[in-house]
Design a protein around this motif. Structure first.
Motif, PDB file in Angstrom:
ATOM      1  N   CYS A   1      -7.706  -0.076  -6.339  1.00 19.83           N
ATOM      2  CA  CYS A   1      -6.459   0.401  -5.587  1.00 19.83           C
ATOM      3  C   CYS A   1      -5.434   0.096  -6.544  1.00 19.83           C
ATOM      4  O   CYS A   1      -5.481  -0.356  -7.685  1.00 19.83           O
ATOM      5  CB  CYS A   1      -6.215  -1.023  -4.784  1.00 19.83           C
ATOM      6  N   THR A   2      -4.402   1.298  -6.712  1.00 19.52           N
ATOM      7  CA  THR A   2      -3.474   1.799  -7.487  1.00 19.52           C
ATOM      8  C   THR A   2      -2.304   0.574  -7.593  1.00 19.52           C
ATOM      9  O   THR A   2      -1.702   0.534  -8.466  1.00 19.52           O
ATOM     10  CB  THR A   2      -3.009   3.097  -7.173  1.00 19.52           C
ATOM     11  N   VAL A   3      -2.500  -0.291  -6.484  1.00 17.15           N
ATOM     12  CA  VAL A   3      -1.327  -1.384  -6.847  1.00 17.15           C
ATOM     13  C   VAL A   3      -2.088  -2.768  -6.763  1.00 17.15           C
ATOM     14  O   VAL A   3      -1.651  -3.909  -7.017  1.00 17.15           O
ATOM     15  CB  VAL A   3      -0.258  -1.400  -5.636  1.00 17.15           C
TER      16      VAL A   3
ATOM     17  N   PRO B   1      -9.090   2.672   4.182  1.00 14.11           N
ATOM     18  CA  PRO B   1      -8.243   1.546   3.586  1.00 14.11           C
ATOM     19  C   PRO B   1      -6.900   1.738   3.922  1.00 14.11           C
ATOM     20  O   PRO B   1      -6.022   0.963   4.778  1.00 14.11           O
ATOM     21  CB  PRO B   1      -8.579   1.253   2.307  1.00 14.11           C
ATOM     22  N   PRO B   2      -6.268   2.878   3.427  1.00 15.25           N
ATOM     23  CA  PRO B   2      -4.490   2.982   3.933  1.00 15.25           C
ATOM     24  C   PRO B   2      -4.311   3.227   5.436  1.00 15.25           C
ATOM     25  O   PRO B   2      -3.294   2.762   5.751  1.00 15.25           O
ATOM     26  CB  PRO B   2      -4.704   4.415   3.149  1.00 15.25           C
TER      27      PRO B   2
ATOM     28  N   ILE C   1      -4.455  -0.102   6.890  1.00 14.29           N
ATOM     29  CA  ILE C   1      -3.288  -0.891   6.542  1.00 14.29           C
ATOM     30  C   ILE C   1      -1.996  -0.593   7.112  1.00 14.29           C
ATOM     31  O   ILE C   1      -1.311  -1.235   7.780  1.00 14.29           O
ATOM     32  CB  ILE C   1      -3.163  -0.949   4.871  1.00 14.29           C
TER      33      ILE C   1
ATOM     34  N   ILE D   1      -4.461  -4.226  -4.629  1.00 10.77           N
ATOM     35  CA  ILE D   1      -4.553  -4.970  -3.206  1.00 10.77           C
ATOM     36  C   ILE D   1      -6.148  -5.711  -3.294  1.00 10.77           C
ATOM     37  O   ILE D   1      -7.161  -5.037  -3.552  1.00 10.77           O
ATOM     38  CB  ILE D   1      -4.604  -4.175  -1.888  1.00 10.77           C
TER      39      ILE D   1
ATOM     40  N   CYS E   1       0.620  -1.158  -0.183  1.00  8.80           N
ATOM     41  CA  CYS E   1      -0.025  -0.071   0.204  1.00  8.80           C
ATOM     42  C   CYS E   1       0.671   1.213  -0.025  1.00  8.80           C
ATOM     43  O   CYS E   1       1.680   1.335   0.901  1.00  8.80           O
ATOM     44  CB  CYS E   1      -1.112   0.060   1.298  1.00  8.80           C
ATOM     45  N   THR E   2       0.723   2.274  -1.096  1.00  6.86           N
ATOM     46  CA  THR E   2       1.411   3.485  -0.930  1.00  6.86           C
ATOM     47  C   THR E   2       0.799   4.514  -0.449  1.00  6.86           C
ATOM     48  O   THR E   2       1.357   5.508  -0.432  1.00  6.86           O
ATOM     49  CB  THR E   2       1.721   3.634  -2.679  1.00  6.86           C
ATOM     50  N   GLN E   3      -0.181   4.223   0.448  1.00  5.84           N
ATOM     51  CA  GLN E   3      -0.981   5.260   1.211  1.00  5.84           C
ATOM     52  C   GLN E   3      -1.394   6.388   0.254  1.00  5.84           C
ATOM     53  O   GLN E   3      -1.347   7.518   0.699  1.00  5.84           O
ATOM     54  CB  GLN E   3       0.018   5.673   2.081  1.00  5.84           C
ATOM     55  N   CYS E   4      -1.753   6.128  -0.937  1.00  7.60           N
ATOM     56  CA  CYS E   4      -2.029   7.153  -1.822  1.00  7.60           C
ATOM     57  C   CYS E   4      -3.525   8.006  -1.761  1.00  7.60           C
ATOM     58  O   CYS E   4      -3.597   8.876  -1.943  1.00  7.60           O
ATOM     59  CB  CYS E   4      -1.809   6.570  -3.433  1.00  7.60           C
ATOM     60  N   GLY E   5      -4.248   6.951  -1.265  1.00 11.82           N
ATOM     61  CA  GLY E   5      -5.592   7.398  -0.693  1.00 11.82           C
ATOM     62  C   GLY E   5      -6.389   7.426  -1.777  1.00 11.82           C
ATOM     63  O   GLY E   5      -7.802   7.919  -1.822  1.00 11.82           O
ATOM     64  N   GLU E   6      -6.131   7.197  -3.087  1.00 16.01           N
ATOM     65  CA  GLU E   6      -7.108   6.994  -4.098  1.00 16.01           C
ATOM     66  C   GLU E   6      -8.273   6.162  -3.794  1.00 16.01           C
ATOM     67  O   GLU E   6      -9.553   6.424  -4.340  1.00 16.01           O
ATOM     68  CB  GLU E   6      -6.412   6.525  -5.425  1.00 16.01           C
ATOM     69  N   CYS E   7      -8.108   4.984  -3.053  1.00 11.37           N
ATOM     70  CA  CYS E   7      -9.404   4.323  -2.724  1.00 11.37           C
ATOM     71  C   CYS E   7     -10.498   4.789  -2.174  1.00 11.37           C
ATOM     72  O   CYS E   7     -11.575   4.352  -2.175  1.00 11.37           O
ATOM     73  CB  CYS E   7      -8.797   2.985  -2.146  1.00 11.37           C
TER      74      CYS E   7
HETATM   75  S1  SF4 Z   1      -5.569   2.842  -3.293  1.00  7.42           S
HETATM   76 FE1  SF4 Z   1      -4.435   0.986  -2.854  1.00  7.42          FE
HETATM   77  S2  SF4 Z   1      -2.382   1.727  -2.398  1.00  7.42           S
HETATM   78 FE2  SF4 Z   1      -3.568   3.527  -2.432  1.00  7.42          FE
HETATM   79  S3  SF4 Z   1      -4.235   3.937  -0.328  1.00  7.42           S
HETATM   80 FE3  SF4 Z   1      -5.736   2.608  -1.444  1.00  7.42          FE
HETATM   81  S4  SF4 Z   1      -5.047   0.490  -0.687  1.00  7.42           S
HETATM   82 FE4  SF4 Z   1      -3.238   1.922  -0.545  1.00  7.42          FE
END
Ligand code: SF4
Ligand code: SF4
Lengths: 408, 228
Positions: free
Chosen positions: A97-99, A45-46, A49, A101, A22-28
């Protein structure tokens, strides 16, 4: 009070890597239905995590290995537990999620860890194992009422057959038009099917799985699989997305081997029956229908096309879509066994589904999930916007059986 | 300068130990996870692997949810990699031709890095006003911005002695001590690089693995309940 011990026992290697990814990007957050109605970043979610990663670091990270594990404050553990149990486990965060998950699977495992530590589950969920042990269903309702109130007298159940039908607890007790529609469709298609007696058709295990209470699962699942095996079943049909999800993904794991039968959702059966001509729609329906994809059916097991095949094959129907549909669909609020624990969230999310359907001028909102059906029905109470709702099998059965049923 | 050289070299070793130690500890945790994933049916196909590699290189999943941020993040990450590759000339002797070949792209990337860091900052915090703000990510962005700006200043204005920089770095990586070049920008640059090494995020190795798995999962979704 402090809590100690390893936090990784419930997680697979893939899930442990996901936590680190998780990049903690916050997009989700944009896609999280809970964030839409209760915008506390602490339950995002971030943040869940990040906090869980802190727990792992404190107990198994480099410093913990060199200098010994750190204690974790009980209050922090409790706050985390609340956050992870407030989620509907809809998996929209993972879908976007940008990666990538796989959150629909990750959250239940984090819940399992908190249950293992004696901190979860929350509220009434804790009573579920005992209730299921006593009654066979999570609603504490008698087994004798499982089929009787809705099962049509004209439908025959075979003692043994290649096909078995599993009604499921939510359908049997709270979404009876759906389960009634299921068996009427089976009859209309001329499909001989068998069922377990009401006291043997116990919970599929999903509410226990999703609330992290796994102790009874193996026993429940083995009982069910053996009972269907004894009837010589080759295909098990069910309309509940949560049931088919745990049946296809987890039953083989708890059963310890490949299942002796296939699992199919009722929409798969009906779409195939329509294609092969076994099932014929006899009435027109000049309506604008909007179909809601249940999270555990679309993101869970990849069923998005079959319900649309059914709806498009109804003459006169104009099928419209929500802004987010298919695998990107938005939760109705019923998921994650959180509906009764956080009813305000569930109702607010359910109402936004109603609002969107009304805004899009749909005549009727169609479901293929008993929990969505029950949740949106509940969300309609005292709400200023109203829409007719129907389960897809309820609707289909009304169009093939003209005499007994009405579509509305 | 020699004493400071010793301190910075020891700092480099410490940072490397921390960086590697942390990763080894993480990998040990990953390995200890249950071998049977609850998500059944997940076997990697060549097609999914290749698509996954493309996802890693293109940041496709970010593009799908936020194209405005994607362009900044993608250029930022590519620039970051190019700048690191360009800097390998200080660590290798002789310098391989492939490292020489990335010098010009590396210089361009050196200019883009602080600009895209600024773009990301403005887009996330001022334009989109993100509800969830990771302080850790802000710190990373700040450190990388400082490193890149100090690097650019050394490239364009202050010009420290590159021969003594190379001597210092080659000594450090071959476990010898050498005086640190007498440039305060260089010293600060190194200190911030060491700090970055210590706090480098775990996702740089884990995210590509998850992206590969996600592709496979997408491919397998149609087989969960549609198997023949
Ligand atoms: S989109 Fe994915 S990577 Fe980004 S904060 Fe949410 S769970 Fe983490
Ligand atoms: S699973 Fe659904 S409710 Fe839970 S955090 Fe993700 S998007 Fe939000």
């Amino acid at each position: 009070m402090k809590s100690r011990g390893c936090f990784t026992g419930s997680l697979s290697s893939q899930q442990l890597i996901e936590l680190d990814a998780c990049t903690q990007c916050g997009e989700c957050l944009t896609f999280c239905p809970i964030q839409d109605v209760n915008s506390k970043p602490s339950i995002s979610p971030p943040e869940k995590i990040r906090v869980f990663r802190e727990f792992i670091k404190a107990t198994e990270g480099l410093k913990a290995r060199l200098f010994g594990p750190r204690d974790i404050d009980r209050k922090l553990l409790e706050e985390f537990t609340k956050a992870v149990f407030e989620c509907t486990t809809c998996g929209a965060c993972g879908q976007h999620c940008t990666v990538g998950i796989f959150s629909q699977r990750l959250w239940p495992q984090l819940r399992k860890e908190m249950v293992r530590r004696g901190i979860g589950p929350i509220g009434g969920q804790a009573k579920m194992p005992e209730v299921i042990r006593n009654t066979g269903n999570p609603y504490n309702l008698p087994a004798k009422d499982r089929f009787d109130p809705w099962f049509p007298a004209a439908v025959e159940v075979a003692e043994t057959a290649d096909t078995a039908y599993y009604a499921g607890c939510t359908g049997a007790y709270s979404a009876q038009p759906m389960v009634k529609g299921d068996v009427l469709v089976l009859k209309a298609a001329g499909e001989p099917f068998t069922m377990l007696p009401p006291e043997d058709e116990v919970c599929c295990g999903f509410p226990l799985f999703v609330s992290g209470q796994h102790d009874m699962l193996e026993d429940l699942i083995k009982r069910l699989v053996e009972a269907y095996r004894a009837k010589g079943v080759k295909m098990l049909l069910c309309s509940c997305p949560c049931c088919v999800n745990i049946m296809s993904r987890d039953w083989p794991i708890f059963y310890g081997q490949k299942l002796p039968f296939k699992i199919r959702h009722m929409t798969q059966f009906a779409a195939e029956a329509l294609r092969s001509g076994k099932l014929k729609i006899r009435r027109e329906l000049p309506e604008r229908l909007i179909y809601h994809d249940p999270c555990y059916l679309s993101r869970g097991v990849g069923i998005t096309e079959e319900p649309r095949i059914i709806l498009r094959s109804i003459p006169g129907v104009q099928l419209i879509e929500f802004d987010r549909y298919g695998v990107n669909s938005r939760c109705c609020g019923a998921g994650g066994a959180a509906r009764k624990v956080y009813p305000e969230n569930a109702n607010a999310i359910g109402r936004s589904t109603i609002d969107e359907a009304v805004k899009k001028k749909a005549d009727r909102l169609i479901f293929s999930c008993p929990a969505c059906y029950a949740q949106v029905n509940e969300g309609m109470l005292n709400h200023d916007r109203q829409i007719r709702i129907a389960d897809i099998m309820e609707l289909l059965s009304s169009l093939i059986e003209q005499d007994e049923n009405s579509a509305s | 300068m020699f004493t400071l050289g010793i301190f910075l070299t020891l700092g480099f070793y410490l940072a490397m130990i921390f960086f590697l130690g942390d990763y080894i500890a993480n990998v040990l945790i990953w390995i200890r996870g249950k071998s049977v994933d609850m998500a059944a049916h997940d076997k990697m196909s060549v097609r999914a692997f290749l698509q996954g590699v493309c996802d890693v290189l293109s940041f496709r999943r970010l593009l799908a949810v936020n194209d405005v941020l994607w362009i900044g993040e993608w250029i930022f990450h590519v620039s970051f990699v190019l700048v690191i590759l360009r800097h390998l000339r200080y660590f290798l002797d002789p310098v391989p031709p492939c490292i020489w070949s990335v010098q010009t792209p590396g210089i361009i990337a050196g200019y883009l890095l602080p600009l895209t860091a600024m773009y990301i900052f403005v887009e996330k915090y001022l334009v989109e006003k993100k509800k969830y703000v990771s302080h850790y990510n802000s710190l990373l962005l700040g450190i990388i911005s400082f490193i890149s700006v100090s690097g650019l200043l050394m490239k364009t204005v202050y010009h420290p002695d590159v021969v003594s920089i190379k001597t210092f770095i080659i000594s450090a990586v071959t476990f010898r001590f050498a005086p640190v070049p007498g440039s305060s920008f260089f010293i600060l640059h190194v200190i911030f690089v060491l700090a970055l090494l210590v706090i480098l995020p775990t996702h740089i190795f884990a995210a590509p693995l998850v992206l590969l798995g996600a592709r496979q999962r997408e491919e397998n979704l149609n087989r969960v309940i549609h198997e023949k």
